[in-house]
Motif scaffolding. Structure first.
Motif, mmCIF file in Angstrom:
data_model
loop_
_atom_site.group_PDB
_atom_site.id
_atom_site.type_symbol
_atom_site.label_atom_id
_atom_site.label_comp_id
_atom_site.label_asym_id
_atom_site.label_seq_id
_atom_site.Cartn_x
_atom_site.Cartn_y
_atom_site.Cartn_z
ATOM 1 N N VAL A 282 0.863 -1.183 0.000
ATOM 2 C CA VAL A 282 0.000 0.000 0.000
ATOM 3 C C VAL A 282 0.901 1.235 0.000
ATOM 4 O O VAL A 282 1.719 1.413 0.909
ATOM 5 C CB VAL A 282 -0.914 0.001 1.250
ATOM 6 N N LEU A 283 0.753 2.072 -0.996
ATOM 7 C CA LEU A 283 1.695 3.171 -1.183
ATOM 8 C C LEU A 283 1.160 4.498 -0.660
ATOM 9 O O LEU A 283 0.025 4.882 -0.945
ATOM 10 C CB LEU A 283 2.010 3.326 -2.679
ATOM 11 N N PHE A 284 2.017 5.166 0.083
ATOM 12 C CA PHE A 284 1.717 6.532 0.539
ATOM 13 C C PHE A 284 3.009 7.334 0.415
ATOM 14 O O PHE A 284 4.093 6.764 0.290
ATOM 15 C CB PHE A 284 1.290 6.531 2.018
ATOM 16 N N ASP A 285 2.881 8.664 0.524
ATOM 17 C CA ASP A 285 4.097 9.483 0.596
ATOM 18 C C ASP A 285 4.758 9.184 1.936
ATOM 19 O O ASP A 285 4.157 9.379 2.996
ATOM 20 C CB ASP A 285 3.737 10.974 0.512
ATOM 21 N N THR A 286 5.969 8.707 1.857
ATOM 22 C CA THR A 286 6.635 8.156 3.049
ATOM 23 C C THR A 286 7.902 8.934 3.387
ATOM 24 O O THR A 286 8.723 9.227 2.502
ATOM 25 C CB THR A 286 6.998 6.678 2.790
ATOM 26 N N ASP A 287 8.046 9.243 4.688
ATOM 27 C CA ASP A 287 9.240 9.923 5.174
ATOM 28 C C ASP A 287 10.267 8.854 5.525
ATOM 29 O O ASP A 287 10.239 8.281 6.626
ATOM 30 C CB ASP A 287 8.882 10.765 6.405
ATOM 31 N N ILE A 288 11.157 8.589 4.611
ATOM 32 C CA ILE A 288 12.120 7.503 4.814
ATOM 33 C C ILE A 288 13.156 7.865 5.874
ATOM 34 O O ILE A 288 13.740 6.976 6.509
ATOM 35 C CB ILE A 288 12.773 7.095 3.471
ATOM 36 N N VAL A 289 13.347 9.165 6.100
ATOM 37 C CA VAL A 289 14.266 9.596 7.174
ATOM 38 C C VAL A 289 13.715 9.122 8.526
ATOM 39 O O VAL A 289 14.446 8.594 9.373
ATOM 40 C CB VAL A 289 14.453 11.124 7.171
ATOM 41 N N ARG A 290 12.415 9.285 8.701
ATOM 42 C CA ARG A 290 11.782 8.863 9.956
ATOM 43 C C ARG A 290 11.927 7.355 10.127
ATOM 44 O O ARG A 290 12.255 6.863 11.208
ATOM 45 C CB ARG A 290 10.305 9.260 9.953
ATOM 46 N N ILE A 291 11.699 6.619 9.046
ATOM 47 C CA ILE A 291 11.783 5.147 9.122
ATOM 48 C C ILE A 291 13.194 4.722 9.528
ATOM 49 O O ILE A 291 13.394 3.896 10.419
ATOM 50 C CB ILE A 291 11.394 4.515 7.770
ATOM 51 N N ALA A 292 14.205 5.316 8.863
ATOM 52 C CA ALA A 292 15.589 4.944 9.151
ATOM 53 C C ALA A 292 15.953 5.312 10.593
ATOM 54 O O ALA A 292 16.585 4.515 11.301
ATOM 55 C CB ALA A 292 16.533 5.639 8.166
ATOM 56 N N THR A 293 15.531 6.493 11.019
ATOM 57 C CA THR A 293 15.852 6.948 12.379
ATOM 58 C C THR A 293 15.227 6.022 13.416
ATOM 59 O O THR A 293 15.889 5.606 14.381
ATOM 60 C CB THR A 293 15.335 8.385 12.604
#
Lengths: 250, 228
Positions: free
Chosen positions: A92-103
């Motif tokens: 399921v695709l959304f605009d994702t903050d990958i910085v938040r995920i990595a952090t």
């Protein structure tokens, strides 16, 4: 004679499939038993009223929570794998903050590890655009890579999580100073059920599904995964996600 | 002086709960989270017992056990295993451990097993160290054995079983006597078959003709008897 040959080959193939299934069940059972033992032992002391100090109690509950997370990740990996095998896995695709995920993932792993475990750090280079992605799947992919890095990297060595963008792609990589991958195994690391070996050529615990899932997640997002490794010096896994939009429902 | 126990386990929850439980039971506890640190701690702290996980990062429990035995360290070892099929291997055919627990286990059960191992160790310390019979020399303190001058390769478990035979020479020992005397009364998983298997291995090593043993006799329907 040719008929007998075909039968023998079929039987050999069936036996190999049965052995793979049996080894897989044994691996999964082992992966469950260790965190379960930890939870059981900690709960035993709590229920018996043997833990009175509040700081100690906090420590117990914190580890129980981490072990529960480990079991949840294991179950999710197994469910994902099952769906992928059945051709039913959807993202399921959304605009994702990958910085938040990595952090979040790096912080979580650092909290779980003992003080003498590999040193883990996150390096973000420049501005990282929002990525159209399945946030949960990306978290899972990164968690699997970090889990492997920790497993194969001795205490005192370092693990680097790098996040960068060149305007066309977002690159998320996990680089460790671990034991590395044997050259004859490098081409097989993404195969399902494949398990690596430690420095003494002993098979390391694991289900052999983590990297298979990572590859599926990355490729389902239109990306690609690269691996470089030098035995004795470490490995680097790079997930490259394109920024351009791609069809929904992939 | 409290007995010292080294706990070697990479899983933080098991390591923490186990060391807390053992300290509550009156032991002095040291911990190590991998095989390399375990070897260093065993050499430095000289524990009275080691609880050793089989699956450890970098250097696993199998290698730790082998290296300890190779350098002459006879500290009793309780292995923590996940796979039932490893039990025979763990218990001395190859590794020389003294006992085992399979995960998941109860802390109470493990502490009971620790006490049983210490009890057996104390009983052994008051037993004869050296015996000779039929061309065979056994030194239970040095774990050395020879037959007609040639070195015999006995595992630590085989030494323990022979010591029990020697201690009760002339008596008939049942399989239960071995299970209680070697593996402890709390043992629930080692079978009669395991006992028979170990005795067969001992016969192969010490008897001139294992099919017609002169020293370890089978007493039909009861057990075994040792004669010099």
């Amino acid at each position: 004679a040719f008929g007998a040959f075909l039968i023998a080959r079929t039987i050999a193939h069936e036996m190999e499939v049965l052995k793979i299934k049996s080894d897989f069940v044994a691996s999964v059972s082992h992966e469950f038993k260790t965190p379960l033992t930890s939870i059981k032992a900690l709960m035993e002391r709590l229920v018996d009223g043997k833990v009175r100090d509040t700081d100690k109690m906090d420590q117990y509950f914190s580890i129980i929570a981490q072990d529960t997370d480990k079991l949840t990740r294991l179950v999710n990996n197994l469910l994902d794998f099952s769906k992928i095998e059945a051709g039913k896995k959807e993202y399921v695709l959304f605009d994702t903050d990958i910085v938040r995920i990595a952090t979040e993932q790096v912080e979580r792993f650092k909290k779980e590890q003992a003080s003498s475990s590999p040193d883990m750090r996150l390096e973000i280079t420049g501005e990282i655009p929002t990525l159209r992605a399945d946030a949960d799947a990306l978290s899972r992919a990164l968690a699997n890579l970090l889990s492997n890095a920790v497993k194969f990297t001795p205490p005192g060595k370092a693990i680097r999580v790098g996040l960068s963008s060149d305007g066309e792609n977002v690159v998320l990589e996990v680089e460790d100073e671990g034991i590395g991958i044997h050259p004859d195994e490098l081409g097989r690391v993404f195969e399902k059920f494949f398990q690596g070996r430690n420095a003494l050529s002993q098979t390391v615990t694991g289900t052999g599904l983590g990297l298979t899932l990572v590859k599926h997640i990355v490729e389902a997002h239109g990306g690609r995964i690269l691996v470089e490794s030098r035995p004795g010096l470490g490995s680097k896994f790079s997930m490259i996600f394109p920024l351009k939009s791609w069809p929904e429902g992939s | 002086m409290p007995k010292k126990i080294l706990v070697v386990e990479d899983e933080p929850g098991i390591r923490l709960s186990l060391s807390d439980e053992l300290e509550s039971a009156g032991y002095r506890v040291f911990t190590a989270e991998n095989g390399e640190k375990a070897l260093a701690a065993a050499g430095c702290e000289k524990p009275d017992l080691i609880i050793l996980d089989l699956m450890l990062p970098v250097l696993d429990g199998t290698e730790v056990c082998k290296k300890l035995r190779m350098r002459g360290d006879r500290t009793p070892i309780i292995m923590l295993t996940v796979k039932d099929k490893e039990i025979d291997k763990v218990l001395g055919l190859e590794l020389g451990a003294d006992d085992y627990m399979t995960k998941p286990f109860s802390l109470r059960e493990l502490v009971a097993r620790v006490k049983a191992v210490f009890r057996r160790t104390e009983e052994r310390s008051s037993d004869p160290d050296v015996i000779s019979f039929g061309g065979i020399d056994l030194d239970f303190k040095k774990f050395e054995a020879s037959k007609k001058g040639q070195k015999l390769d006995l595992t630590p478990l085989e030494f323990h079983m022979l010591k029990l035979f020697v201690k009760r020479r002339g008596e008939v020992l049942t399989r239960d006597d071995f299970l209680d005397g070697i593996w402890g009364e709390d043992n629930v998983a080692v079978s009669f078959r395991t006992v028979d298997s170990h005795i067969a291995n001992i016969r192969k090593k010490i008897e001139d003709d294992p099919s017609r043993p002169r020293h370890i006799l089978s007493i039909r329907g009861v057990g075994y008897k040792f004669v010099e």
